[in-house]
Design a protein around this motif. Structure first.
Motif, PDB file in Angstrom:
ATOM      1  N   VAL A 287      51.964  93.873  47.871  1.00 21.37           N
ATOM      2  CA  VAL A 287      51.385  93.438  46.600  1.00 21.37           C
ATOM      3  C   VAL A 287      50.153  92.588  46.859  1.00 21.37           C
ATOM      4  CG1 VAL A 287      51.853  92.351  44.366  1.00 21.37           C
ATOM      5  CG2 VAL A 287      53.750  93.314  45.704  1.00 21.37           C
ATOM      6  N   ALA A 288      49.119  92.816  46.049  1.00 25.50           N
ATOM      7  CA  ALA A 288      47.916  91.980  46.083  1.00 25.50           C
ATOM      8  C   ALA A 288      47.843  91.187  44.786  1.00 25.50           C
ATOM      9  CB  ALA A 288      46.670  92.839  46.245  1.00 25.50           C
ATOM     10  N   ASP A 289      47.608  89.897  44.875  1.00 25.01           N
ATOM     11  CA  ASP A 289      47.467  89.044  43.698  1.00 25.01           C
ATOM     12  C   ASP A 289      46.246  89.514  42.888  1.00 25.01           C
ATOM     13  OD1 ASP A 289      46.431  86.631  42.137  1.00 25.01           O
ATOM     14  OD2 ASP A 289      48.348  85.865  42.902  1.00 25.01           O
ATOM     15  N   VAL A 290      46.442  89.724  41.575  1.00 28.51           N
ATOM     16  CA  VAL A 290      45.366  90.271  40.759  1.00 28.51           C
ATOM     17  C   VAL A 290      44.231  89.270  40.559  1.00 28.51           C
ATOM     18  CG1 VAL A 290      46.882  91.853  39.510  1.00 28.51           C
ATOM     19  CG2 VAL A 290      46.490  89.570  38.610  1.00 28.51           C
ATOM     20  N   ASN A 291      44.504  87.990  40.776  1.00 24.46           N
ATOM     21  CA  ASN A 291      43.476  86.981  40.557  1.00 24.46           C
ATOM     22  C   ASN A 291      42.772  86.581  41.844  1.00 24.46           C
ATOM     23  OD1 ASN A 291      43.995  86.613  37.667  1.00 24.46           O
ATOM     24  ND2 ASN A 291      45.932  85.684  38.311  1.00 24.46           N
ATOM     25  N   THR A 292      43.537  86.349  42.905  1.00 28.70           N
ATOM     26  CA  THR A 292      42.953  85.861  44.156  1.00 28.70           C
ATOM     27  C   THR A 292      42.730  86.950  45.192  1.00 28.70           C
ATOM     28  OG1 THR A 292      45.103  85.391  45.179  1.00 28.70           O
ATOM     29  CG2 THR A 292      44.148  83.676  43.772  1.00 28.70           C
ATOM     30  N   GLY A 293      43.431  88.073  45.040  1.00 30.81           N
ATOM     31  CA  GLY A 293      43.325  89.137  46.031  1.00 30.81           C
ATOM     32  C   GLY A 293      44.191  88.920  47.250  1.00 30.81           C
ATOM     33  N   GLU A 294      44.930  87.796  47.320  1.00 32.12           N
ATOM     34  CA  GLU A 294      45.794  87.520  48.463  1.00 32.12           C
ATOM     35  C   GLU A 294      46.845  88.625  48.596  1.00 32.12           C
ATOM     36  OE1 GLU A 294      48.646  83.948  50.261  1.00 32.12           O
ATOM     37  OE2 GLU A 294      47.700  83.733  48.285  1.00 32.12           O
ATOM     38  N   TYR A 295      47.090  89.027  49.846  1.00 32.36           N
ATOM     39  CA  TYR A 295      47.936  90.191  50.104  1.00 32.36           C
ATOM     40  C   TYR A 295      49.304  89.749  50.615  1.00 32.36           C
ATOM     41  CZ  TYR A 295      48.470  95.194  50.966  1.00 32.36           C
ATOM     42  OH  TYR A 295      48.860  96.516  50.910  1.00 32.36           O
TER      43      TYR A 295
END
Length: 791
Positions: A287-295
């Motif tokens: 999953v990638a965070d939709v706001n930060t892009g953190e994976y």
């Protein structure tokens, strides 16, 4: 010599007339049924010590005529049932009527299976490679038809998720629409999304026949690699079968099957079923965070937008057993469904609002008559027309991830393709089948299936859009002629020829001016006409050793969804050509026993497919949808086999394994003179080795006489296989090996009147995958209550 023959014939006719005149008033008749009240066609009825005998008809009735006065022993027998005999005395002028209820005798069966696999004598004698599932033995389980079929050798059912998800059916390497489905011999091409194989409960069926490779002529359709025929209730009595199950992921299933037949032949039947599930099972996903892009890798999460429900009612009224019709039924099928769409063709596409609705409104007519006009001429006619609608609803402009986070965007947009498109496919289907038995050795059959399709719809978001006015019209006709030669009880052969024709009308878009946004449409037409043929033969080397061989030059015309898309995860491809295949099949079946206590059966099949224009799915350009495409040449060498063992009526076990080697045999791609790097590659995203194992223990009279406790186990095995072409790229992504363990406990009381079953599916919570690594349900627990009564 000719005069002598005529004279002998005349004498024989005269003697026959005299005998008939003397004994025409003495007749013995009746009917043969099972303990549950089901009619039993094909039962042998004979007077011991005489040449007088017959077989019960389709309605279970029999008649022995021209019987001399006297005392006799009447014997009734049928494979799998205890023989019955009665001492009778007949007198001149009397009509004797006797009815029989046959008791099941498991010891007389060649094999017994917890999954209900059986081959009746008539099915087994066919030259076709066929496996029959006795669905009655599975009706205490929570299985639907697709998962029951998934336990048959050569069959692999692949789903995109849980209850109600898209299903891909594979049979000996042929998949999807290359395999055709029938309901009581009628193609299910136009049943819509509310009536699919994986939402139909097993209780709807009485028997399911799986034809591998060559398909009988009376199942008229353009099946390329096999067919599945679902045989529903054939009872001509009154009965009630009601069940309810509940289980993990808030899954509810209900089924009611009821029928009534009066003495004067009026009959009414109702089949109703319902499925509901949140499908919120556990998955492992990146999953990638939709706001930060953190994976975040390998997260254990629940699905959250995958609720599915459907409700379906099938009602028929009419008459049976009349002079003008053995069966005449007028019916209606009503249904509706709603499916929330969780993913695209791969797990990286996540949706949180997109959903789809559909319904079915399908009137139908069925007519059957044996010996129409002349003895030996049997006619079967059916027709239906689906007035149902489908709607695709995608209006929320968001992007979701598996954490259920979403990013809201301004303006008018959607998750996939903004739409409120509602449409009718206007599917109509008519079938006609006539068979004529010339004598005990020769018979001919002619079958015709006509199918129409005309998709019409509109989108209220784009009321003036020209693209929805474009034609999507398809007509298809399959005409077949077959000839069967029954040389003896040991050998029979069938020959057949089929004519396939299809006409498509559609339009393609183009830019007439070259300016951005300028779109016009040009109407197009294309047609196909093909001729197929085949032969199937079987020979019994011994009573318990059978050989089968068959060949077919078969065609499969592109389906409407493949041509025009399904507006979900399948993109249309109007340039598809028909696919054809030379199918070769060889099979052997052997049964034996030791002291009639230990019983063994072995079935093995070898197949070879040489297909041109092979239609298979691939990902579209942006890898969000699937699209069907032709491969010029695909070959498949495969083997499948099954071994079964049973001990008395206490224990049964079996194992089956399938291996199929599908290879891309296209050496030169279009427009290229160098050899394709994919030449002889194994076809990706398709299992090549898989199997099942099962076992069951039966405890008779457990707790009380007439009660039975059954403990069952089933194992599913799928070998790892490539997700993409093996020759492309160094990182050969694959779908890993899969093992699924299911256990069940069934307690049947009062000889099956009251039933309770407990099941655990995917007991060890294994990771199960299917199309392009879409994950299937995690471990689940289920309970089912069932009530059955028959008179």
């Amino acid at each position: 010599m000719q005069i002598s023959k005529i004279l002998h014939t005349g004498i024989l006719c005269a003697l026959s007339f005299i005998t008939f005149a003397q004994n025409s008033s003495i007749t013995i008749s009746g009917h043969v049924k099972t303990e549950e009240g089901e009619t039993l066609p094909g039962a042998a009825v004979a007077l011991k010590g005489t040449a007088i005998g017959t077989f019960s008809a389709n309605d279970g009735r029999f008649s022995l005529e021209n019987v001399h006065p006297g005392s006799y022993q009447l014997i009734v027998s049928f494979l799998g049932y205890q023989s019955q005999s009665r001492q009778i005395t007949v007198k001149v002028g009397e009509h004797t009527k006797l009815n029989f209820r046959m008791t099941s005798d498991t010891k007389e069966l060649e094999s017994v299976s917890v999954i209900g696999r059986t081959e009746t004598k008539e099915i087994n004698r066919q030259a076709y490679n066929v496996t029959a599932i006795d669905a009655k033995k599975l009706q205490n389980s929570t299985l639907d038809l697709s998962h029951a079929l998934d336990r048959v050798s050569g069959v692999r059912v692949r789903e995109s998720g849980g209850v109600g998800s898209n299903m891909n059916f594979s049979l000996n390497g042929f998949t999807g629409r290359q395999v055709k489905f029938f309901l009581d011999g009628v193609p299910m091409d136009n049943f819509g999304s509310s009536f699919q194989l994986n939402n139909i409960p097993i209780n709807l069926a009485e028997r399911v026949e799986v034809y591998k490779g060559v398909v009988p002529i009376w199942l008229g359709s353009d099946a390329l690699g096999g067919a599945v025929n679902i045989v529903t209730n054939t009872k001509q009595n009154s009965y009630l079968d009601a069940s309810y199950s509940y289980g993990s992921f808030n899954t509810h299933r209900t089924g009611i099957n009821a029928g009534f037949t009066s003495k004067n032949g009026f009959t009414a039947q109702i089949n109703a079923f319902q499925n509901y599930s949140d499908n919120n099972y556990w998955i492992n996903v990146d999953v990638a965070d939709v706001n930060t892009g953190e994976y975040f890798r390998n997260q254990r999460l629940r699905r959250f937008h995958d609720t599915y429900h459907n409700e379906t009612l099938i009602a028929n009224v009419g008459v049976v057993g009349k002079k003008f019709a053995d069966k005449l039924l007028v019916g209606i099928t009503l249904g509706q469904n709603k499916a929330e769409i969780q993913t695209g063709a791969r797990m990286v596409s996540v949706f949180g609002q997109w959903h789809r609705r559909g319904n079915i409104v399908m009137p139908s007519l069925k007519y059957q008559k044996k010996d129409l006009f002349v003895k030996g001429l049997n006619v079967n006619i059916s027709a239906n027309y689906n007035l149902g609608q489908e709607q695709n609803i995608d209006t929320v402009y968001r992007r979701y991830n598996w954490f259920q986070q979403f990013k809201q965007y301004e303006g008018l947009g959607s998750e996939r393709e903004r739409s409120l498109y509602k449409y009718r496919n206007n599917n109509g289907l008519a079938t006609a089948n006539a068979s004529y038995t010339i004598n005990s050795k020769y018979s001919v059959t002619i079958n015709n299936v006509y199918n129409t399709f005309n998709r019409k719809g509109r989108d209220e978001l784009y009321p003036d859009a020209d693209k929805y006015e474009q034609p999507r019209i398809n007509t298809k006709n399959v005409l077949g002629l077959g000839y069967k030669y029954d040389y003896s009880e040991r050998w029979n052969t069938s020959l057949f020829v089929k004519h396939f024709s299809q006409h498509n009308k559609y339009s393609v878009s183009y830019n007439p001016s070259g300016n951005y946004g300028d779109v016009a449409y040009k109407e197009q037409k294309n047609s196909f006409s093909k001729l197929g043929y085949g032969v199937a033969s079987t020979y019994f080397l011994a009573k318990n050793l059978q050989l089968k061989g068959s060949f077919e030059k078969s065609y499969r015309l592109p389906e409407t969804d493949e041509l025009f898309g399904d507006l979900l995860n399948l993109e249309g491809n109007i340039e598809l050509d028909p696919e054809t295949s030379n199918n070769y099949n060889l099979g052997v079946s052997f049964q034996t026993h030791i002291n009639k206590i230990h019983r063994f059966s072995i079935d093995a099949n070898v197949l070879y497919r040489d297909a041109q224009g092979f239609i298979r799915p691939k990902l579209n350009a942006n890898q969000t949808k699937q699209v069907m495409d032709n491969l010029a040449d695909v070959t498949n060498f495969g083997v499948d086999g099954e071994v079964r063992y049973s001990f008395r009526q206490l224990f049964t076990a079996g194992v089956n394994l399938t291996y199929q080697d599908l290879r891309n045999n296209t050496r030169f791609e279009d427009g290229y003179t160098t050899e394709s790097p994919l030449y002889r590659d194994r076809i990706p995203n398709m299992p090549f080795m898989f199997g099942n194992a099962d076992a069951a223990v039966f405890l008779k009279d457990f707790g009380h006489k007439g009660n039975t406790l059954t403990l069952g186990y089933n194992l599913l095995f799928v070998h790892a296989y490539y997700l993409y072409w093996p020759s492309l790229g160094s990182d050969k992504l694959d779908i890993p090996r899969q093992l699924s363990h299911d256990v069940n406990v069934v307690y049947a009381m009062a000889n099956g009147k009251y039933n309770v079953s407990l099941e655990c599916k995917n007991m060890l919570d294994g990771k199960l995958y299917d199309n392009f690594s879409l994950q299937k349900p995690s471990r689940g627990f289920y309970v089912k209550l069932r009530y059955f009564i028959s008179k």
